[in-house]
Write an enzyme that holds these catalytic residues in place. Structure first.
Site, short mmCIF file in Angstrom:
data_model
loop_
_atom_site.label_atom_id
_atom_site.label_comp_id
_atom_site.label_asym_id
_atom_site.label_seq_id
_atom_site.Cartn_x
_atom_site.Cartn_y
_atom_site.Cartn_z
N LYS A 1 0.82 -1.21 0.00
CA LYS A 1 0.00 0.00 0.00
C LYS A 1 0.85 1.26 0.00
O LYS A 1 0.49 2.26 -0.63
CB LYS A 1 -0.94 0.01 1.21
CG LYS A 1 -2.12 -0.93 1.09
CD LYS A 1 -3.06 -0.78 2.27
CE LYS A 1 -4.25 -1.72 2.13
NZ LYS A 1 -5.18 -1.61 3.28
N CYS B 1 -4.54 10.68 33.95
CA CYS B 1 -4.19 9.96 32.72
C CYS B 1 -2.79 9.35 32.85
O CYS B 1 -1.83 10.06 33.17
CB CYS B 1 -4.24 10.91 31.52
SG CYS B 1 -3.73 10.12 29.96
N CYS C 1 -13.32 -3.29 9.61
CA CYS C 1 -14.07 -3.16 8.35
C CYS C 1 -14.33 -4.52 7.72
O CYS C 1 -15.35 -4.74 7.08
CB CYS C 1 -13.29 -2.28 7.37
SG CYS C 1 -13.08 -0.58 7.89
N CYS D 1 -5.09 14.17 25.84
CA CYS D 1 -4.50 13.30 24.82
C CYS D 1 -5.52 12.20 24.49
O CYS D 1 -6.60 12.13 25.10
CB CYS D 1 -3.18 12.70 25.29
SG CYS D 1 -3.33 11.33 26.47
#
Length: 257
Positions: free
Chosen positions: A83, A243, A186, A170
């Protein structure tokens, strides 16, 4: 810029918010794109046509016939080709003046950090949480702006995570690394072809604005698109003081290249 470049980028230069100065910033920019598929295709095409001078494409996959329904960087005669090589060919056909570095690999750990550190902007166009969190961690470490997009079925989302602002969230503030999220691909659920075009094109737009320091980015906001009803929803994102990725340690100052 030479006469040819002034002509090529004239419709940008005519915009007073961009002008020659803004276009020169685009031409000098170094952009890292993780993923040369559905999101990476439109993002890369628009960044190349806009004149981003140095683009690095990272993807370890090859072109498959099932990709062609939405991955517009690639063509039928390139099925089986890497790709990133297919992408490089398409981008340099549009704009032979830019440098496109194709990396057929799954960049991880130190390698990923090196690529992020060398970039001015990172576009996360991948399709899995593990990679997204790794890219985010590297962007936090080096305070490199991250433009993150995702699309599945008829639902898309996009945001900007910019740790040059220490008060900004973030990606891990929004999706904690240890939280359990269903990984939907997908290949199993499908994706509406134009949806990746919409989100990927918006990623290119956000990247160009960041490069030129114009407008207002999506920092601190998550845009979600329901393409079935063509409705947008905006959600504010706050920095998580607990976080594990962006809180408790000072960010390094990002040096422009």
């Amino acid at each position: 810029m030479n006469d040819n470049q002034l002509l090529r980028y004239s419709r940008h230069i005519l915009l007073e918010q961009i002008g020659i100065e803004g276009q020169e910033k685009i031409n000098a920019a170094r952009v890292l794109i993780i993923g040369a598929g559905g999101l990476g295709s439109p993002a890369a095409l628009y960044l190349a046509s806009a004149g981003v001078g140095h683009m690095t494409l990272v993807d370890n996959d090859t072109v498959d016939l099932t990709n062609l329904q939405r991955q517009i960087l690639h063509t039928t005669d390139r099925v089986g080709l890497a790709k990133v090589i297919s992408g490089q060919q398409s981008l340099q056909q549009i704009n032979p003046e830019i440098i496109v570095i194709p990396l057929q690999e799954r960049a991880q750990d130190q390698r990923l950090e090196e690529l992020v550190h060398a970039a001015d902007i990172v576009l996360d166009c991948c399709d899995n949480f593990v990679t997204r969190h790794a890219v985010n961690a590297a962007c936090v470490k080096y305070a490199v702006p991250l433009v993150s997009g995702a699309a599945i079925g008829f639902d898309g989302q996009i945001s900007v995570f910019d740790q040059r602002d220490r008060n900004a969230p973030c990606y891990a503030c929004l999706f904690p690394p240890k939280a359990q999220f269903e990984e939907v691909l997908c290949s199993s659920m499908g994706v509406f072809a134009p949806l990746v075009g919409i989100i990927g094109t918006m990623q290119a737009a956000e990247a160009l604005k960041l490069i030129m320091h114009i407008g207002e980015s999506l920092k601190g906001r998550l845009l979600m698109l329901d393409a079935m009803h063509m409705e947008w929803t905006t959600i504010g994102i706050q920095k998580n003081p607990a976080c594990p990725v962006c809180s408790g340690s000072p960010n390094l100052t990002h040096q422009a290249h």
